[in-house]
Scaffold this active site. Structure first.
Site, PDB file in Angstrom:
ATOM      1  N   GLU A   1      35.118  77.986 -21.534  1.00  0.00           N
ATOM      2  CA  GLU A   1      35.273  79.624 -21.983  1.00  0.00           C
ATOM      3  C   GLU A   1      34.256  80.672 -21.849  1.00  0.00           C
ATOM      4  O   GLU A   1      34.653  81.817 -21.634  1.00  0.00           O
ATOM      5  CB  GLU A   1      35.916  79.418 -23.292  1.00  0.00           C
ATOM      6  CG  GLU A   1      37.394  78.795 -23.349  1.00  0.00           C
ATOM      7  CD  GLU A   1      38.002  79.068 -24.741  1.00  0.00           C
ATOM      8  OE1 GLU A   1      38.233  80.060 -25.054  1.00  0.00           O
ATOM      9  OE2 GLU A   1      38.370  77.882 -25.197  1.00  0.00           O
TER      10      GLU A   1
ATOM     11  N   CYS B   1      42.342  80.002 -31.615  1.00  0.00           N
ATOM     12  CA  CYS B   1      41.835  78.860 -31.578  1.00  0.00           C
ATOM     13  C   CYS B   1      40.350  78.839 -32.066  1.00  0.00           C
ATOM     14  O   CYS B   1      40.384  78.710 -33.480  1.00  0.00           O
ATOM     15  CB  CYS B   1      41.778  78.205 -29.983  1.00  0.00           C
ATOM     16  SG  CYS B   1      41.356  76.502 -29.815  1.00  0.00           S
TER      17      CYS B   1
ATOM     18  N   ASN C   1      43.908  75.193 -28.004  1.00  0.00           N
ATOM     19  CA  ASN C   1      44.068  74.160 -27.289  1.00  0.00           C
ATOM     20  C   ASN C   1      42.836  73.335 -27.561  1.00  0.00           C
ATOM     21  O   ASN C   1      41.632  73.550 -27.367  1.00  0.00           O
ATOM     22  CB  ASN C   1      43.888  74.626 -25.677  1.00  0.00           C
ATOM     23  CG  ASN C   1      45.056  74.966 -25.073  1.00  0.00           C
ATOM     24  OD1 ASN C   1      45.722  74.500 -24.158  1.00  0.00           O
ATOM     25  ND2 ASN C   1      45.327  76.391 -25.143  1.00  0.00           N
TER      26      ASN C   1
ATOM     27  N   ASN D   1      40.623  86.164 -23.403  1.00  0.00           N
ATOM     28  CA  ASN D   1      41.768  85.195 -23.796  1.00  0.00           C
ATOM     29  C   ASN D   1      42.444  85.818 -24.786  1.00  0.00           C
ATOM     30  O   ASN D   1      41.838  86.224 -26.239  1.00  0.00           O
ATOM     31  CB  ASN D   1      40.739  84.124 -24.368  1.00  0.00           C
ATOM     32  CG  ASN D   1      41.668  83.044 -24.815  1.00  0.00           C
ATOM     33  OD1 ASN D   1      42.932  83.066 -24.919  1.00  0.00           O
ATOM     34  ND2 ASN D   1      41.263  81.569 -24.698  1.00  0.00           N
TER      35      ASN D   1
ATOM     36  N   LYS E   1      40.346  87.227 -28.086  1.00  0.00           N
ATOM     37  CA  LYS E   1      39.314  86.195 -28.619  1.00  0.00           C
ATOM     38  C   LYS E   1      38.183  86.408 -29.077  1.00  0.00           C
ATOM     39  O   LYS E   1      37.380  86.931 -27.998  1.00  0.00           O
ATOM     40  CB  LYS E   1      39.705  84.743 -28.140  1.00  0.00           C
ATOM     41  CG  LYS E   1      39.028  83.371 -28.579  1.00  0.00           C
ATOM     42  CD  LYS E   1      39.344  82.213 -27.796  1.00  0.00           C
ATOM     43  CE  LYS E   1      38.981  80.906 -28.253  1.00  0.00           C
ATOM     44  NZ  LYS E   1      39.287  79.932 -27.688  1.00  0.00           N
TER      45      LYS E   1
ATOM     46  N   GLU F   1      48.152  79.276 -27.352  1.00  0.00           N
ATOM     47  CA  GLU F   1      46.767  79.832 -26.658  1.00  0.00           C
ATOM     48  C   GLU F   1      47.267  79.807 -25.131  1.00  0.00           C
ATOM     49  O   GLU F   1      47.458  78.501 -24.677  1.00  0.00           O
ATOM     50  CB  GLU F   1      45.527  79.270 -26.988  1.00  0.00           C
ATOM     51  CG  GLU F   1      44.273  79.630 -26.044  1.00  0.00           C
ATOM     52  CD  GLU F   1      43.183  79.036 -26.799  1.00  0.00           C
ATOM     53  OE1 GLU F   1      43.243  77.719 -27.099  1.00  0.00           O
ATOM     54  OE2 GLU F   1      42.066  79.568 -26.541  1.00  0.00           O
TER      55      GLU F   1
HETATM   56  N1  CDT Z   1      40.312  76.628 -26.844  1.00  0.00           N
HETATM   57  C1  CDT Z   1      39.455  76.341 -28.093  1.00  0.00           C
HETATM   58  O1  CDT Z   1      38.771  77.448 -28.646  1.00  0.00           O
HETATM   59  N2  CDT Z   1      39.054  75.171 -28.110  1.00  0.00           N
HETATM   60  C2  CDT Z   1      37.880  74.793 -29.223  1.00  0.00           C
HETATM   61  C3  CDT Z   1      37.438  73.555 -28.634  1.00  0.00           C
HETATM   62  C4  CDT Z   1      36.189  73.302 -29.301  1.00  0.00           C
HETATM   63  S1  CDT Z   1      35.531  71.863 -28.908  1.00  0.00           S
HETATM   64  C5  CDT Z   1      34.678  71.483 -30.533  1.00  0.00           C
HETATM   65  C6  CDT Z   1      38.578  74.606 -30.523  1.00  0.00           C
HETATM   66  O2  CDT Z   1      37.867  75.138 -31.374  1.00  0.00           O
HETATM   67  O3  CDT Z   1      39.550  73.904 -30.818  1.00  0.00           O
END
Ligand code: CDT
Length: 310
Positions: A146, A172, A197, A110, A127, A47
């Site tokens: 985000e 993600c 990430n 994204n 996304k 990502e």
């Molecule tokens: N980039 C991304 O979507 N990260 C989120 C962080 C969530 S924090 C609970 C993830 O779902 O990994």
């Protein structure tokens, strides 16, 4: 029968803010070359693979924020990836921040793309499930902005024919939602590719920190099994701008088993021969949707008064 796709999941180590876009691209191209040398049909990047994960800090200045986005892919900075992939005859998956000129105006997504071994774009995804918050939380050790920096993806969860099968993408946080896998599988997906990430600390809920690795794997293993799909998940790893990210790049079989996983927190290739025909036993038997799903009953149940949430 077997339909083998050799997939190289290309985990990225930290991308510092001081690293230029072309330096980051050099790292991706090196991994692409290594993947091709090892006979991979497809190399899959993470990502927002071209930049550090800038949602982790507050940016006031729109011009500065937009500098993390791409106006077009392929475009001036990414054409080199397409050229190299074509030369090496390898497909690729790339996550990136997309600045899109839409009928409703400029939008920030994204996004990810899937490119075949001739350098042609097969599919695009934006996304849908954006995590985090839109306001500055200066007391947190890092931000998760985000919801401020991106618009919700407007392309749904499409699937495409490619690499000898049917492929879908998500990004993600989408992986934590069962709908993601089910909608993709209803579209025939045999292979789902996603970049992520994921920090190993949740500022608002430190009590969940001990579960971060487990829940990362749990949702994807369940999604793979319940939908008879391969899931290829490519992470950012290590400490990037003070934020420690989990790595754990994984290739998950339709059985739900993790068959290959990264062992470092750096740039690393995780390679596996994914047999798309290994999906058949699940798609044709246990999770034969046509024979066993009963959507008309699901609707009837949720419409019953007693079953409604308060
Ligand atoms: N980039 C991304 O979507 N990260 C989120 C962080 C969530 S924090 C609970 C993830 O779902 O990994």
């Amino acid at each position: 029968m077997s339909r083998i796709v050799r997939i190289a999941a290309a985990q990225s180590g930290p991308v510092p803010r001081s690293e230029s876009r072309s330096e980051t691209l050099d790292r991706l191209i090196l991994m692409m070359r290594q993947a091709a040398q090892q006979g991979a049909d497809l190399v899959a990047f993470t990502e927002c693979a071209l930049t550090p994960f800038f949602s982790h800090w507050w940016i006031d200045d729109q011009q500065e924020l937009d500098s993390y986005f791409e106006n077009a892919v392929p475009g001036p900075s990414t054409q080199i990836l397409f050229d190299e992939a074509k030369r090496l005859e390898i497909g690729f998956h790339l996550g990136y921040a997309e600045l899109a000129d839409t009928e409703e105006g400029v939008r920030h997504f994204n996004s990810s793309i899937l490119v075949d071994a001739t350098g042609s774009v097969i599919g695009r995804f934006r996304k849908v499930h954006l995590p985090g918050h839109s306001e500055h939380r200066p007391d947190n050790p890092f931000q998760n902005l985000e919801k401020r920096y991106f618009d919700v993806g407007d392309l749904g969860f499409p699937t495409w024919r490619g690499f000898g099968g049917i492929v879908g993408m998500c990004i993600c946080n989408d992986r934590r939602w069962s709908e993601t896998y089910r909608v993709l599988a209803l579209g025939g997906a045999e292979l789902i590719i996603l970049g992520y990430n994921t920090p190993d600390h949740i500022p608002e809920h430190p009590e969940l920190d001990r579960l971060v690795d487990f829940q990362h794997q749990l949702c994807m293993q369940a999604g793979a099994y319940q939908n008879g799909c391969w899931v290829v998940a490519i992470g950012k790893a290590g400490v990037e701008e003070g934020v420690s990210q989990i790595g754990l790049t994984s290739i998950i079989a339709p059985s739900g088993e993790i068959v290959a996983q990264s062992t470092t927190l750096e740039d690393e290739l995780v390679i596996f021969d994914c047999d798309l025909d290994a999906t058949r036993v699940y798609k044709d038997a246990m999770f034969n949707f046509k024979a066993n799903r009963t959507p008309e009953y699901y609707t009837a149940i949720t419409e019953q008064k007693d079953a409604r949430l308060p």
